[in-house]
Motif scaffolding. Structure first.
Motif, PDB file in Angstrom:
ATOM      1  N   PRO A  12       0.830  -1.216   0.000  1.00 49.20           N
ATOM      2  CA  PRO A  12       0.000   0.000   0.000  1.00 49.20           C
ATOM      3  C   PRO A  12       0.860   1.259   0.000  1.00 49.20           C
ATOM      4  O   PRO A  12       1.966   1.281   0.560  1.00 49.20           O
ATOM      5  CB  PRO A  12      -0.804  -0.126   1.300  1.00 49.20           C
ATOM      6  N   SER A  13       0.343   2.331  -0.594  1.00 46.34           N
ATOM      7  CA  SER A  13       1.137   3.550  -0.738  1.00 46.34           C
ATOM      8  C   SER A  13       1.475   4.183   0.607  1.00 46.34           C
ATOM      9  O   SER A  13       2.558   4.745   0.780  1.00 46.34           O
ATOM     10  CB  SER A  13       0.396   4.560  -1.617  1.00 46.34           C
TER      11      SER A  13
ATOM     12  N   SER B 298       1.835   9.889  -0.971  1.00 52.28           N
ATOM     13  CA  SER B 298       0.905   8.761  -1.040  1.00 52.28           C
ATOM     14  C   SER B 298       0.253   8.681  -2.420  1.00 52.28           C
ATOM     15  O   SER B 298       0.171   7.596  -3.019  1.00 52.28           O
ATOM     16  CB  SER B 298      -0.171   8.894   0.037  1.00 52.28           C
TER      17      SER B 298
ATOM     18  N   PHE C  79       0.978   5.832  -5.204  1.00 54.20           N
ATOM     19  CA  PHE C  79      -0.163   5.109  -5.760  1.00 54.20           C
ATOM     20  C   PHE C  79      -0.124   5.170  -7.284  1.00 54.20           C
ATOM     21  O   PHE C  79      -0.375   4.174  -7.970  1.00 54.20           O
ATOM     22  CB  PHE C  79      -1.473   5.707  -5.237  1.00 54.20           C
TER      23      PHE C  79
ATOM     24  N   THR D 283       2.096   2.694  -8.973  1.00 54.80           N
ATOM     25  CA  THR D 283       1.603   1.316  -9.082  1.00 54.80           C
ATOM     26  C   THR D 283       0.582   1.162 -10.211  1.00 54.80           C
ATOM     27  O   THR D 283       0.200   0.038 -10.541  1.00 54.80           O
ATOM     28  CB  THR D 283       0.954   0.867  -7.756  1.00 54.80           C
ATOM     29  N   ARG D 284       0.135   2.271 -10.780  1.00 55.27           N
ATOM     30  CA  ARG D 284      -0.904   2.221 -11.814  1.00 55.27           C
ATOM     31  C   ARG D 284      -0.413   2.670 -13.192  1.00 55.27           C
ATOM     32  O   ARG D 284      -1.049   2.353 -14.197  1.00 55.27           O
ATOM     33  CB  ARG D 284      -2.091   3.105 -11.409  1.00 55.27           C
TER      34      ARG D 284
END
Length: 322
Positions: free
Chosen positions: A48-49, A98, A102, A105-106
């Motif tokens: 998780p971020s 954060s 995130f 990761t996308r």
């Protein structure tokens, strides 16, 4: 994804310790460290971020405090007149990191990096609106051109609004997160500009990592995971490289003016394209390359213009000096 830094108040005169070439070398080295940090975080995959923010901030403290102790400046790192200002900067910075992590990761690595270049452009807008700074036509023009480059990158990802999903909503959300991270990063840089009026660089950097480490712990209820040994090594390594990159970034301003060093920030685009292709098999799209080139060109135009005006002002002062 970097923690914004300011030139140290106790920096020696430019040219005393190696000159602009040393400053440029340190800047490029800091860029390499931050790219390695981002690569490590992206490679953790399922972390998780908020958890990424903790490791990036906590383990960055170790090289920073170790260096300050070696230089005999450790006490300066904890001397502050504005603790609430550091907390506010930490809140904004954690939110920005954060969202940025995130986005990593996308999105492909170079794309997330290129969207992050919007932060300096947004600073110009915020400075004019919030600080009432005078912004001339040239800067407004370059900002608008740069933001057009951001739109070129974002447009293929904004399928969440069109109802089409050729690239998937995950990447659309990642693109929006990257842009929001750039906006918050701009706010964080403005906060740093207020802190440097009373605080030393050592304190600004140290308190940011402390506050970010502490604030990021509040994301534990959102679902931290137990990392594998490989993931743990990547997270710790990302923190160390982030801390070393921050030290190099702070040091580079001791040897050259910001207008000389700033353009080398864009070395990260080339590095992320290479790393993204070799490690993650990310092939840059035409929209990303065109948009990134527009952003880089507008950013360099602002830097060169400011350098020219600075030299012109210096010549005027010399001419008017009796």
């Amino acid at each position: 994804m970097t923690a914004p830094s300011a030139e140290p108040a106790d920096a020696p005169a430019k040219g005393d310790l190696g000159g602009p070439l040393r400053g440029i070398a340190l800047k490029i080295a800091s860029v390499c460290c931050f790219v390695v940090m981002a690569t490590m975080l992206k490679a953790t995959l399922t972390i998780p971020s908020g958890q990424m923010v903790f490791f990036r901030s906590f383990f960055a403290l170790l090289p920073v405090l170790g260096y300050l102790a070696w230089k005999g400046n450790l006490t300066r790192a904890f001397q502050t007149k504005r603790p609430l200002g550091h907390i506010l900067r930490g809140l904004i910075g954690v939110s920005s990191m954060s969202l940025g992590f995130f986005a990593l990761t996308r999105l492909p690595l170079p794309e997330a990096t290129a969207i992050g270049y919007a932060a300096p452009l947004i600073i110009v807008i915020l400075s004019a609106v919030l600080l009432r700074e005078s912004v001339h036509v040239f800067r407004w023009t370059t900002v608008l051109v740069g933001l057009a480059g951001v739109l070129v990158i974002l447009w293929p990802r904004l399928t969440v609004f069109s109802g089409e999903t050729p690239m998937g909503d995950a990447q659309s959300i990642g693109a929006i997160a990257a842009l929001c991270a750039a906006v918050l990063s701009a706010f964080a840089m403005l906060q740093v500009r207020t802190l440097v009026q009373t605080e030393r660089t050592e304190a600004i950097v140290t308190y940011f990592f402390i506050s970010a480490s502490t604030i990021s712990l509040s994301t534990i209820p959102l679902g931290w995971v137990w990392p594998t040994p490989e993931q743990a090594a990547l997270l710790v390594g990302a923190g160390f490289f982030g801390g070393i990159g921050q030290l190099l970034l702070t040091s580079c301003y001791r040897y050259a003016d910001m207008s000389v060093i700033a353009p080398f920030e864009y070395v990260s685009l080339l590095l992320t394209i290479i790393i993204g292709f070799v490690i993650f098999a990310d092939v840059p799209t035409a929209a990303m390359l065109i948009g990134a080139l527009i952003i880089v060109a507008s950013g360099i135009a602002v830097i060169l213009r400011e350098r020219y005006l600075g030299l012109d002002r210096a010549k005027s002062r010399q001419a008017n000096t009796p």
